[in-house]
Write a protein that holds these residues in place. Structure first.
Motif: not given
Length: 945
Positions: A429-436
């Motif tokens: 199970t994987a979760a990611r959060f990104d901002i650009e």
């Protein structure tokens, strides 16, 4: 229809505006032009393959398509592409739309288990950036599927192929269908959906001949051996193994996508499911313990002694069945949104799982003379003399003095029936959060600034359940009077007609050719091993009234194997920062990724679970610089640190023992990951439309390199169940019950067969035999360095039909070294690919040749474990023993197509046209194993609406 270069948008580097035109990807030439444009516009060092249209990757198998890419070579299973090595390294990642795929190990899903028809592109990323998921030592294989909102209208496509395999003479279907559309919902935005289905059913065969090769201190007709030490190389224990494999694969893909009318973002739901099931049934025909007898015609060549006889040998026929069912899925929900004019946030939650069940069964016979037993009550081996001769690397001629040694129902008794259920569960199970942020703080030279976090929970579990009726011929006794209850094949067939029959394939080893008659190719085989419950029920009836009598089903009698249990729990946390910099003609992607890894490994010890722990952290900086020297020429430089965690089996200290209880493997929770520092320098020149010439130099310094050591481990199970038939393979202890690093064996220079077996059996009964155990450990550094050259050109300047001609070629040189002086595993020094293609109006054809020279395939290989580069009798002399190399091999493939009209295309493919076998060599360069797999031909039709 697809548009380019949208695939590389996240990491693209500016190029002259005129060159970034939209390419409509249709046909072979359009596909290759799009791949060149993708490579050109990406800010990383990347190679790619782009689908010719929906469902039309250039090859039916992803791995076989990737072998055309510069720096990529493939590993095959039964002649079918299964996984890839990138610049020689097999420790790579396989991702689907930027997220993990799951298989039985670290590498992700097998590339033969995922349909190539689902993909719009496959990227091979050789220089990572900080936003990429860690875990690739060689590179990352990034699989890209079609998004529904990429379609411009309702689109449906299908393909139906019939594939013929020449060894099995079987014709199998391959079907793929897809349909997708998107809708304008007015104020509610845009919604798209796409569904794909793929089905494949295949039956293939692999033929394998091998010998055990070992040095012996003797001469041949007065001449010393032709090894540097003066010893001869004797090949004995000859074996033929022929496996028939049935594979059935069903895959489903559903992709949903929504975007607002403002186009400020989008959300998606991806659902991917693959089910693979099938069986691998076959036989192993092994002759053992024969003593060398030479004659005036006995000679020596590169492979060892030739033209000789093995006296008083006897055969051990086995029938195998290895069923496999794997259910895997990869689901994700995510999206991206522009929360400000220059700020975009994105996130994803993904779950992936693979569950494999593999019932592995064998039915082994023992050559015992029934007539002697009935007359005297004694068990006497049915032996023969085997005359061996070989021309070059053709299949040897082996003629037995008893021609029915492997077929006589009255002289082959039941020895062992064994079933192991091997169950592997692998979940993430994987979760990611990104901002650009685009041009943060108004800095024009910073195109974008990206940052993000990713957390994962991984759980790997391996279980094994076993039922074994061992040495039935000598350990089964009648309860009534204590007499032996030996069962011969003719008894079995009398009770259950047709259970055993004689088999001989007409096209065995037709690729390497035959020296002459080989009696190993005709043998008895058990026909019903795929029905394990039925076979067990038959044995229960035959052994009723004996000490081997059982009740209940096979499943009821299988015991959980505590020693084999493995459970690895792995939690990771990663954070990164990455900046895309733009200084006119120079662009760069610079960043760093920090990862923390927490591991727990659980095994059974004295009936209870015990858990060990390990944790470590890594900082992985990366730099990718592109210099646009001119509109046509780019220079690139890349540097990065990368890491790859040890495989789950390597992290578990579980004691995994072979069937004979003579050998085992064992890992360790404290193993460090592979760590490497890599540098790349390349130049790429693009000319005309889609033409390209590239050159790259690469260097990898691999730290924490894993190695293994072999020791003789004392274990009480040896006294109760160790099989010493191959007594020269059983390690011996100096003191009963005490493990030791020194490896001590007996061999035919000390004892004849009967004396040797009796000697080792006595040691076993006294507790002085052990289990040869290969243990993984942290090693020293290794390195890989080399260069790549790639060339692609379309001859559009030629007149008429000749304007459809083109050529694509690449070459990779890789030099590697381990601390012990051996090359790294599976790295060929020289690899090249050549493609000549032609596409004009409605016709297209491609001829592709792939070549890689010799490479180190395995270490501590059992059948050559006593051979070093000198040919000395094995001692602790500091030299490397047991290296196994695969010899140079090339393969020729062909494909062609005809567009009947705008909707239908007829296609044809041929794999391994010239029927090239694989030959395996010892450290001295002598051949000891030969394998062959099917040539495969397919013809089919594709449609698009």
């Amino acid at each position: 229809m697809f548009a380019m270069p949208s695939y590389a948008a996240e990491n693209e580097t500016p190029a002259p505006k005129d060159d970034i035109e939209v390419i409509e990807v249709t046909g072979m030439l359009g596909s290759m032009k799009a791949a060149a444009l993708l490579k050109r516009t990406d800010g990383r060092i990347v190679d790619a393959i782009v689908a010719e249209d929906i469902g039309k990757l250039p090859d039916n198998n992803i791995a076989e398509a990737l072998q055309r890419v510069t720096g990529v070579s493939i590993n095959s299973d039964f002649g079918v592409g299964d996984s890839v090595s990138i610049r020689g390294l097999p420790q790579n990642r396989v991702e689907l739309n930027g997220r993990s795929t799951i298989g039985d190990s670290r590498n992700g899903i097998s590339l033969q288990d995922f349909p190539s028809s689902f993909l719009k592109a496959v990227e091979v990323v050789k220089s990572p950036t900080a936003d990429m998921i860690e875990g690739a030592l060689g590179g990352t294989v990034s699989l890209k599927t079609v998004r529904p909102l990429d379609l411009d209208k309702l689109t449906g496509a299908f393909s139906l192929d019939a594939e013929y395999a020449d060894k099995t003479e079987n014709i199998a279907p391959i079907f793929t269908g897809s349909i997708g559309n998107n809708w304008d919902l007015g104020d509610a935005g845009y919604f798209g959906a796409m569904a794909m289905l793929s089905y494949q059913d295949r039956e293939i065969r692999q033929d394998q001949f091998s010998s055990k090769a070992r040095p012996v201190d003797t001469d041949i007709n007065g001449a010393e051996g032709n090894t540097p030490s003066g010893n001869i190389i004797l090949r004995d224990e000859h074996s033929v193994e022929q496996y028939l494999e049935s594979r059935e694969r069903t895959a489903l893909n559903l992709s949903l996508q929504w975007a607002p009318q403002s186009n400020d973002g989008m959300f998606y739901l991806d659902l991917n499911v693959t089910e693979r099931q099938g069986s691998q049934e076959g036989s192993s025909i092994l002759g053992v313990v024969g003593a060398l007898e030479t004659n005036s015609g006995t000679t020596q060549d590169a492979n060892g002694v030739n033209n000789y006889t093995l006296v008083n040998e006897f055969g051990i026929p086995k029938t195998y069945s290895d069923f496999r069912q794997t259910d895997s899925y990869s689901h994700a929900f995510g999206g991206e949104w522009n929360i400000a004019e220059n700020v975009m946030i994105s996130g994803e939650v993904a779950v992936a799982s693979s569950e494999s069940v593999r019932p592995d069964a064998e039915f082994t016979l023992r050559p015992v003379q029934k007539s002697v037993f009935e007359a005297t009550g004694d068990l006497v081996n049915y032996v023969y003399d085997g005359v061996f001769s070989q021309n070059g690397n053709q299949l040897p001629s082996i003629i037995h003095s008893q021609s029915d040694a492997f077929t006589s129902e009255q002289n082959l008794a039941l020895r062992t029936f064994k079933v192991e259920d091997r169950r592997t569960y692998n979940d993430e199970t994987a979760a990611r959060f990104d901002i650009e942020i685009s041009e943060p703080l108004g800095l024009e030279w910073v195109s974008t600034l990206k940052a993000g976090v990713r957390v994962t929970e991984r759980d790997y579990e391996y279980e094994q359940y076993k039922e074994e009726l061992n040495d039935i011929y000598r350990k089964a006794f009648n309860n009534s009077d204590g007499s032996l209850a030996t069962v011969w094949v003719d008894d079995y067939n009398g009770a259950f007609p047709g259970s055993f029959s004689t088999i001989s394939y007409d096209n065995s080893f037709d690729q390497i050719g035959h020296t002459g008659q080989n009696d190993l190719l005709t043998y008895l085989i058990y026909n019903n091993l795929s029905d394990l419950e039925g076979t067990y029920s038959q044995l229960q009836k035959l052994l009723a009234g004996t000490n081997y009598a059982t009740t209940g089903s096979l499943a009821d009698n299988q015991e959980f194997q505590e020693s084999a249990y493995q459970n690895v729990a792995e939690d990771t946390t990663a954070a990164y920062v990455s900046a895309h910099l733009n200084f006119d003609n120079i662009t760069a992607i610079v960043g760093g990724r920090y990862i923390k890894t927490d591991l727990e490994s659980t095994v059974y010890l004295d009936g209870a679970k015990v858990t060990g722990e390990n944790n470590y952290s890594d900082f992985l900086p990366s730099l990718n610089v592109t210099y646009n020297y001119s509109d046509e020429t780019l220079f690139r430089f890349a540097a990065a640190k990368v890491m790859r965690r040890a495989n789950f089996s390597e992290l578990s200290p579980a004691f995994v023992i072979n069937n004979d209880r003579t050998a085992a493997t064992q890992g360790a929770i404290g193993l460090d990951p592979y760590r490497a520092t890599q540098f790349d320098l390349s130049v790429e020149h693009y000319f005309d439309e889609g033409n390209m010439l590239s050159f790259a130099v690469f260097y990898k310094d691999v730290e924490s390199f894993l190695s293994n050591e072999v020791s003789c481990v004392a274990d009480p199970i040896t006294t109760t169940g160790q099989n010493v038939t191959q007594w020269n393979n059983v390690c011996q202890l100096n003191t009963a019950g005490v493990s030791q690093d020194e490896m001590v064996f007996s061999d035919s220079t000390q004892f004849g067969d009967a004396e040797g077996m009796a000697h080792v059996a006595a040691l076993r009964d006294a507790g002085r035999t052990g289990i040869a155990t290969t243990q993984d450990k942290n090693g020293e550094n290794g390195k890989v360095q080399g260069f790549e050259v790639g060339y692609q050109q379309f001859f559009t300047f030629l007149p008429g039909a000749f304007s459809g001609l083109g050529v694509s070629a690449n070459y990779t040189y890789a030099d590697s070294e381990q601390p012990n002086g051996s090359p790294l595993l599976q790295i060929s020094k020289n690899t090249y690919n050549l493609q000549a293609f032609w596409e004009y109006e409605d016709l297209a054809a491609r001829l592709a040749y792939n070549y890689r020279d010799s490479f180190l395939d395995t270490e501590n290989e059992k059948r050559v474990e006593n051979i070093n580069y000198l040919g000395t009798i094995k001692t602790d002399d500091g030299t490397v023993y047991g290296n196994n190399y695969r010899e140079d091999r090339g393969q020729l493939d062909f494909s062609a197509s005809w567009n009947i009209n705008e909707h239908f295309t007829v296609v044809a493919n041929a794999s391994n046209l010239t029927g090239e076998p694989s030959i395996y060599l010892s450290e001295l360069g002598g051949a000891w194993k030969y394998t062959e797999a099917d040539r495969r031909y397919s013809v089919g039709i594709r449609g698009k609406f």
